[in-house]
Enzyme design. Structure first.
Site, PDB file in Angstrom:
ATOM      1  CE  LYS A  30      -7.389  52.479  -4.484  1.00 41.95           C
ATOM      2  NZ  LYS A  30      -7.459  52.516  -2.996  1.00 41.95           N
ATOM      3  CG  ASN A  77     -15.393  36.263 -10.101  1.00 40.75           C
ATOM      4  OD1 ASN A  77     -14.302  36.496  -9.575  1.00 40.75           O
ATOM      5  ND2 ASN A  77     -16.499  36.862  -9.739  1.00 40.75           N
ATOM      6  CD1 TRP A  96      -8.179  43.886 -11.450  1.00 39.49           C
ATOM      7  CD2 TRP A  96      -7.702  42.555  -9.721  1.00 39.49           C
ATOM      8  NE1 TRP A  96      -7.442  44.606 -10.546  1.00 39.49           N
ATOM      9  CE2 TRP A  96      -7.128  43.825  -9.485  1.00 39.49           C
ATOM     10  CE3 TRP A  96      -7.522  41.555  -8.773  1.00 39.49           C
ATOM     11  CZ2 TRP A  96      -6.408  44.120  -8.344  1.00 39.49           C
ATOM     12  CZ3 TRP A  96      -6.801  41.847  -7.634  1.00 39.49           C
ATOM     13  CH2 TRP A  96      -6.254  43.118  -7.429  1.00 39.49           C
ATOM     14  CD  GLU A 126      -7.352  58.733   3.021  1.00 40.52           C
ATOM     15  OE1 GLU A 126      -6.642  58.959   2.046  1.00 40.52           O
ATOM     16  OE2 GLU A 126      -7.395  57.612   3.567  1.00 40.52           O
ATOM     17  CE  LYS A 143      -8.236  55.389   5.089  1.00 37.82           C
ATOM     18  NZ  LYS A 143      -7.201  54.600   4.572  1.00 37.82           N
ATOM     19  CB  CYS A 168     -12.833  37.878 -12.982  1.00 32.44           C
ATOM     20  SG  CYS A 168     -11.116  37.504 -12.643  1.00 32.44           S
TER      21      CYS A 168
HETATM   22  C1  F6R Z   1      -4.852  56.301   2.019  1.00 26.87           C
HETATM   23  C2  F6R Z   1      -4.260  55.747   0.820  1.00 26.87           C
HETATM   24  C3  F6R Z   1      -2.874  56.166   0.465  1.00 26.87           C
HETATM   25  C4  F6R Z   1      -2.073  54.970  -0.084  1.00 26.87           C
HETATM   26  C5  F6R Z   1      -0.703  55.440  -0.590  1.00 26.87           C
HETATM   27  C6  F6R Z   1       0.121  54.287  -1.098  1.00 26.87           C
HETATM   28  O1  F6R Z   1      -6.157  55.832   2.214  1.00 26.87           O
HETATM   29  O2  F6R Z   1      -4.863  54.999   0.107  1.00 26.87           O
HETATM   30  O3  F6R Z   1      -2.209  56.734   1.559  1.00 26.87           O
HETATM   31  O4  F6R Z   1      -1.945  54.018   0.932  1.00 26.87           O
HETATM   32  O5  F6R Z   1      -0.861  56.376  -1.606  1.00 26.87           O
HETATM   33  O6  F6R Z   1      -0.500  53.665  -2.168  1.00 26.87           O
HETATM   34  P1  F6R Z   1      -0.092  52.213  -2.621  1.00 26.87           P
HETATM   35  O7  F6R Z   1      -0.456  51.286  -1.508  1.00 26.87           O
HETATM   36  O8  F6R Z   1      -0.882  51.961  -3.865  1.00 26.87           O
HETATM   37  O9  F6R Z   1       1.390  52.226  -2.845  1.00 26.87           O
END
Ligand code: F6R
Length: 608
Positions: A603, A101, A75, A488, A485, A2
């Site tokens: 994301k 918060n 949040w 990507e 990691k 938050c």
């Molecule tokens: C890698 C990464 C992705 C997520 C995947 C699942 O660093 O962030 O591989 O882990 O897209 O995402 P969520 O956890 O949001 O379902």
């Protein structure tokens, strides 16, 4: 996480509050609100969703009167995102307003106490108990009441408090969650983070844990909970806004890597009560848990890698068969599951379409679903039978780090809790696991303190074209995450391999200078992986070994090495993942990559 802002001066407060909240959006939020004191009446306006909603209904704050006010971006942690759960919260009669918060860990008994005294609650939040306690105990001494209530609260908090009968003061209290006070001319400000007030002032005080501030138009008085004055010198901020949002870190990913001790601590500590792991969110009875014949795990990407770690842990500790599926494959392979199968769904965002579909498929087969999710009120959280929230806070960088660590922590707690119910772990092991769970944040911290040595290793390796992560058993599960990691964010081609499997084909790719990262934390198989290290070195590989300090001889058999502190086998991944994240980060940085938003990635992946 938050965000809090506050203003007291001679200008209209609300427009500034909304601008300040805008600067805190990077912290992640799902609702927002402001409260001002308009002629002795506390006026609150809150909206679910984006800040624009709040700006539209208030004409950018212009139609909210008052020259003193507090604002908040929420949040969600306790209670889904909604207008009622959004802050500021008002006390029952509207005499106090609070923004918060952090997490009030003992809010349940406090709520019960107040309910028994006849007070009623509107929201599902932990915060509402604070504002109600203020009203309950107030007898004319504002500061005294705040101090009395603060002393009753357990957990972490930054609070900003207003009382309707006093338009000349905002009171701020800090324990755990950050708060800064901005010093202006005939006006003063308050915020969770510096960007919110940087346009107005560069002179600040940082409130420390256990401090209270009485903020007036022309003065700021800081003291401890016993009212002893605290002398502080003004700090002058020279950063730009962009750097400030990242708390001085160059990237959100690095900031989030360093937030892992807190993410794990928050996720674990709220669930350990009197030395026992208590997963209140799981609605299954012990009898139902005993009846499951199989555990099924579905997730994507890094969350899937947590699932692979979980397979090793659950099978070893619970002695039940575990199947882990990449969520996008699960539905279409005609899985054999029924009501005797427990399905565990793992997702940071809670919005990943593949994972959601896999979960719905499991439900269609009558399987009970437990979702491990970070974003409160997300689609997966709403559809699952039970939700265990990771308390990692919002994750901004596309590559996950702190959510992965928090998910692992939940897996450990499930293993310990269910193992206890199933009778598959001894009381001595139970105690060891709880001790190690509580020790994890400090051990992670001790690895983070060595980030320079990983930067140094990365500086020698970032030019490589290919990398192989190898490991056995739980180290293999971990190598999957290390490899993802690296690839990507640095765009270096990388593969994870079960160390024993390499010689069945892939070893043909090893040549002079190929980078091999060998995970050797699982001491039981040290000799076996030592042989695999020899195999690749003979073919010219440069080997970085990541092992446990229990086996310092790793240094003698690798060209480069990094040792993690000792912990129980189950929790090794939580420590070993940290050097791999730092290595990936620094390699990507040396290559000049766009670390927080790597090419082609999102994301939250909401398409199948
Ligand atoms: C890698 C990464 C992705 C997520 C995947 C699942 O660093 O962030 O591989 O882990 O897209 O995402 P969520 O956890 O949001 O379902």
């Amino acid at each position: 996480m938050c965000g809090i802002v506050g203003y007291i001066g001679y200008e209209q407060a609300a427009p500034f509050l909304l601008k300040g909240l805008e600067k805190l959006q990077y912290r992640g939020y799902d609702s927002a609100g402001v409260c001002t004191n308009d002629d002795g009446k506390l006026v609150v306006q809150k909206e679910k969703g984006k800040l624009d909603e709040l700006k539209n209904v208030t004409d950018d704050g212009k139609n909210i009167k008052g020259t003193v006010g507090i604002g908040h971006t929420r949040w969600a942690t306790h209670g889904k995102p909604s207008e009622i759960n959004a802050h500021p919260h008002l006390s029952e009669s509207g005499s106090f307003a609070v923004v918060h918060n952090g997490i009030i860990e003992n809010y349940m008994p406090l709520k019960q106490f107040l309910t028994e005294k006849g007070m009623s609650f509107r929201s599902m939040t932990d915060t509402e108990v604070v504002v109600q306690l203020l009203e309950y105990y107030y007898e004319g001494d504002l500061l005294g009441t705040v101090l009395k209530v603060a002393a009753m609260l357990e957990g972490s908090y930054a609070l900003a408090i207003m009382y309707k009968g006093n338009a000349d003061e905002i009171i701020a209290v800090r324990k755990g969650s950050p708060l800064v006070i901005g010093i202006g001319k005939e006006e003063n400000y308050l915020a969770s983070d510096i960007p919110a007030i940087l346009e107005k002032t560069r002179n600040i005080y940082r409130l420390e844990n256990g401090e209270v501030a009485v903020i007036r138009r022309d003065s700021v008085q800081i003291m401890d909970y016993d009212r002893n004055p605290v002398q502080k010198s003004i700090e002058r901020i020279n950063w730009d806004i962009h750097a400030a949002q990242k708390d001085g870190y160059e990237h959100f990913m690095l900031k989030e890597i360093f937030e892992q001790p807190k993410a794990v601590r928050d996720t674990v500590e709220t669930r350990i009560k009197n030395g026992r792991v208590v997963l209140e969110e799981v609605t299954l009875t012990p009898e139902q848990i005993r009846q499951f014949q199989k555990i099924n795990i579905v997730a994507c990407g890094s969350a899937y890698h947590v699932g692979v770690v979980a397979k090793y842990i659950f099978e070893r500790i619970l002695r039940k068969p575990v199947e882990v599926d990449v969520a996008s494959e699960f539905k279409y392979r005609d899985p054999i599951i029924d009501s005797k199968t427990l399905t565990v769904v793992i997702s940071q965002s809670g919005e990943t379409a593949d994972t959601k579909e896999a979960m719905l498929e499991a439900k269609r087969h009558g399987s009970h679903t437990i979702a491990i999710v970070n974003v409160v009120g997300s689609a997966i959280a709403c559809e699952a039978d039970d939700v265990i929230y990771t308390l990692a806070g919002p994750e901004i960088a596309v590559a996950t780090t702190k959510a992965y660590s928090a998910q692992l922590a939940v897996i450990y707690m499930m293993a310990v809790c269910f193992g206890d119910i199933l009778g598959t772990i001894s009381e001595t092991d139970y105690q060891t696991y709880v001790t190690e769970l509580l020790a994890l944040p400090d051990k992670i911290q001790s690895i983070l303190a060595q980030s320079e040595s990983l930067k140094n290793i990365a500086s020698k390796m970032f030019a490589c074209k290919d990398a192989f992560f190898i490991g056995r058993n739980i180290d293999y599960a971990l190598s999957l995450e290390g490899s993802l990691k690296l690839k990507e964010i640095s765009y270096i081609h990388s593969e994870a391999y079960a160390a024993g499997e390499l010689k069945h084909g892939t070893i043909s790719l090893i040549e002079e200078g190929t980078l091999v990262i060998a995970l050797v934390t699982y001491g039981n198989l040290f000799d076996k992986i030592a042989s695999n290290i020899k195999e690749v070195q003979t073919r010219g590989a440069y080997v970085l070994g990541i092992g446990s300090e229990e086996h310092p001889e790793l240094r003698n058999i690798t060209q480069s090495s990094f040792l993690i502190p000792k912990t129980c086998n189950m929790m090794l991944p939580s420590l070993a993942v940290i050097p791999m994240q730092l290595l990936a980060y620094y390699m990507a940085k040396f290559k000049g990559c766009d670390i927080d938003t790597p090419r082609n990635l999102a994301k939250s992946v909401t398409v199948e």
